[in-house]
Design a protein around this motif. Sequence first.
Motif, PDB file in Angstrom:
ATOM      1  N   ARG A   1     -13.615-124.291  77.908  1.00 17.64           N
ATOM      2  CA  ARG A   1     -13.406-122.957  77.352  1.00 17.64           C
ATOM      3  C   ARG A   1     -14.717-122.172  77.407  1.00 17.64           C
ATOM      4  NH1 ARG A   1     -12.247-125.880  72.822  1.00 17.64           N
ATOM      5  NH2 ARG A   1     -13.855-124.632  71.777  1.00 17.64           N
ATOM      6  N   ASP A   2     -14.613-120.875  77.217  1.00 15.02           N
ATOM      7  CA  ASP A   2     -15.806-120.027  77.271  1.00 15.02           C
ATOM      8  C   ASP A   2     -16.822-120.385  76.201  1.00 15.02           C
ATOM      9  OD1 ASP A   2     -14.789-118.646  79.410  1.00 15.02           O
ATOM     10  OD2 ASP A   2     -13.969-117.005  78.210  1.00 15.02           O
ATOM     11  N   ASP A   3     -16.339-120.908  75.057  1.00 16.79           N
ATOM     12  CA  ASP A   3     -17.239-121.258  73.958  1.00 16.79           C
ATOM     13  C   ASP A   3     -17.315-122.767  73.744  1.00 16.79           C
ATOM     14  OD1 ASP A   3     -14.666-121.605  73.074  1.00 16.79           O
ATOM     15  OD2 ASP A   3     -15.008-120.732  71.090  1.00 16.79           O
ATOM     16  N   ALA A   4     -17.057-123.539  74.783  1.00 14.41           N
ATOM     17  CA  ALA A   4     -16.986-124.992  74.662  1.00 14.41           C
ATOM     18  C   ALA A   4     -18.338-125.602  74.310  1.00 14.41           C
ATOM     19  CB  ALA A   4     -16.478-125.601  75.972  1.00 14.41           C
ATOM     20  N   SER A   5     -18.269-126.725  73.611  1.00 16.47           N
ATOM     21  CA  SER A   5     -19.465-127.537  73.370  1.00 16.47           C
ATOM     22  C   SER A   5     -19.514-128.626  74.441  1.00 16.47           C
ATOM     23  CB  SER A   5     -19.424-128.160  71.979  1.00 16.47           C
ATOM     24  OG  SER A   5     -18.264-128.953  71.814  1.00 16.47           O
ATOM     25  N   ILE A   6     -20.633-128.684  75.170  1.00 15.69           N
ATOM     26  CA  ILE A   6     -20.763-129.583  76.323  1.00 15.69           C
ATOM     27  C   ILE A   6     -21.926-130.538  76.106  1.00 15.69           C
ATOM     28  CG2 ILE A   6     -21.243-129.721  78.799  1.00 15.69           C
ATOM     29  CD1 ILE A   6     -19.907-127.008  79.128  1.00 15.69           C
TER      30      ILE A   6
ATOM     31  N   ILE B   1     -26.011-128.128  84.659  1.00 14.04           N
ATOM     32  CA  ILE B   1     -25.813-127.292  83.475  1.00 14.04           C
ATOM     33  C   ILE B   1     -26.335-125.875  83.707  1.00 14.04           C
ATOM     34  CG2 ILE B   1     -25.674-129.136  81.797  1.00 14.04           C
ATOM     35  CD1 ILE B   1     -28.608-128.743  81.170  1.00 14.04           C
ATOM     36  N   ALA B   2     -27.352-125.718  84.565  1.00 10.98           N
ATOM     37  CA  ALA B   2     -27.832-124.371  84.889  1.00 10.98           C
ATOM     38  C   ALA B   2     -26.752-123.576  85.612  1.00 10.98           C
ATOM     39  CB  ALA B   2     -29.095-124.447  85.741  1.00 10.98           C
ATOM     40  N   LEU B   3     -26.049-124.234  86.531  1.00  7.33           N
ATOM     41  CA  LEU B   3     -24.963-123.568  87.255  1.00  7.33           C
ATOM     42  C   LEU B   3     -23.798-123.233  86.325  1.00  7.33           C
ATOM     43  CD1 LEU B   3     -25.052-125.798  90.455  1.00  7.33           C
ATOM     44  CD2 LEU B   3     -25.609-123.362  90.368  1.00  7.33           C
TER      45      LEU B   3
ATOM     46  N   VAL C   1     -21.232-121.139  76.484  1.00  2.72           N
ATOM     47  CA  VAL C   1     -21.042-122.546  76.150  1.00  2.72           C
ATOM     48  C   VAL C   1     -22.282-123.081  75.440  1.00  2.72           C
ATOM     49  CG1 VAL C   1     -19.445-122.986  78.054  1.00  2.72           C
ATOM     50  CG2 VAL C   1     -21.904-123.348  78.402  1.00  2.72           C
ATOM     51  N   THR C   2     -22.069-124.106  74.621  1.00  2.00           N
ATOM     52  CA  THR C   2     -23.163-124.776  73.910  1.00  2.00           C
ATOM     53  C   THR C   2     -23.510-126.054  74.655  1.00  2.00           C
ATOM     54  OG1 THR C   2     -22.404-123.889  71.797  1.00  2.00           O
ATOM     55  CG2 THR C   2     -23.882-125.791  71.730  1.00  2.00           C
ATOM     56  N   ILE C   3     -24.762-126.196  75.023  1.00  9.82           N
ATOM     57  CA  ILE C   3     -25.188-127.335  75.841  1.00  9.82           C
ATOM     58  C   ILE C   3     -26.071-128.278  75.033  1.00  9.82           C
ATOM     59  CG2 ILE C   3     -26.497-128.082  77.870  1.00  9.82           C
ATOM     60  CD1 ILE C   3     -24.047-126.683  78.743  1.00  9.82           C
ATOM     61  N   THR C   4     -25.724-129.558  75.029  1.00  8.91           N
ATOM     62  CA  THR C   4     -26.590-130.622  74.523  1.00  8.91           C
ATOM     63  C   THR C   4     -26.966-131.496  75.709  1.00  8.91           C
ATOM     64  OG1 THR C   4     -25.537-130.631  72.345  1.00  8.91           O
ATOM     65  CG2 THR C   4     -26.805-132.584  72.963  1.00  8.91           C
TER      66      THR C   4
ATOM     67  N   PRO D   1     -31.123-122.094  79.350  1.00  6.00           N
ATOM     68  CA  PRO D   1     -31.097-122.251  77.892  1.00  6.00           C
ATOM     69  C   PRO D   1     -30.268-123.473  77.480  1.00  6.00           C
ATOM     70  CG  PRO D   1     -30.626-119.981  78.521  1.00  6.00           C
ATOM     71  CD  PRO D   1     -30.580-120.788  79.783  1.00  6.00           C
ATOM     72  N   ILE D   2     -30.866-124.350  76.693  1.00  9.36           N
ATOM     73  CA  ILE D   2     -30.199-125.549  76.194  1.00  9.36           C
ATOM     74  C   ILE D   2     -30.261-125.514  74.676  1.00  9.36           C
ATOM     75  CG2 ILE D   2     -30.261-128.067  76.115  1.00  9.36           C
ATOM     76  CD1 ILE D   2     -31.500-128.026  78.913  1.00  9.36           C
ATOM     77  N   ASN D   3     -29.146-125.798  74.030  1.00  7.28           N
ATOM     78  CA  ASN D   3     -29.081-125.710  72.570  1.00  7.28           C
ATOM     79  C   ASN D   3     -29.744-126.888  71.872  1.00  7.28           C
ATOM     80  OD1 ASN D   3     -26.434-124.375  73.802  1.00  7.28           O
ATOM     81  ND2 ASN D   3     -26.991-123.252  71.947  1.00  7.28           N
TER      82      ASN D   3
END
Length: 231
Positions: A35-40, A51-53, A61-64, A81-83
């Motif tokens: 999803r557009d706001d997914a946690s990944i 993850i950059a792509l 999206v939220t990236i860990t 940007p990485i969360n």
Amino acid sequence: MNQVIVESKNFHIPYDQSPQPYHFILAEIVCKYARDDASILDVGTGVGHTIALVKEKMPDVTITAVDIDSQCLEIAQSRTPINEIIQINDLEDLQNLNTKFDLIIMSHVLEHLMCPVDSVHMIMDLLTSKGVLVLAVPNLITPSIIFSSLRQEHYVNRGHVSSWDHSHWMNFLENIVQADVLEYSQDYIPLPFFWKINLFRPLFIFLAKLFPWFAFSNIAVVQKKKSQITP
């Protein structure tokens, strides 16, 4: 259950690695299922190309990002940007996370683990009830590896514990792991002498669609079975 990663430092990915075709293919798959706001959660981030792509196409999206190599994580963080950044020594370190993720990426990591079956089950425990796991592992049979074998130049990555061809990959997921596979995919076929030439990469990607058994990576998208979902 010990999920030790064989190498204690990075020797598998060059720090100056440029984006490879499999990064683009994986990013497309992630964007298809997220999803557009997914946690990944990206397990084995490397230098962060995938993850950059993904972030380029889905900035919300939220990236860990997780890796055993701190320099890889620094490079990845400088790229996009990485969360949250998590450096681990062992896959079991992730069991302490209190977060569930909508999508988990595990690209070219599983072959480095001592217990790949247990590793998949453990990672899937970190998914939300409708979450998916995107897996990619090197293919044991590619034209370049076959060519090297014919010349008796036996290619072995010293960090690889397990390896799969396309058929054994399907057997591993469906019959051994007993995963619910949503999709199998592939990236590109690296042809000897030509695979580093960018001009030929679209051709290599097209060939992989015709002959997935010889692709560079075996890729699958899996989800939890209903019996694995905790109420």
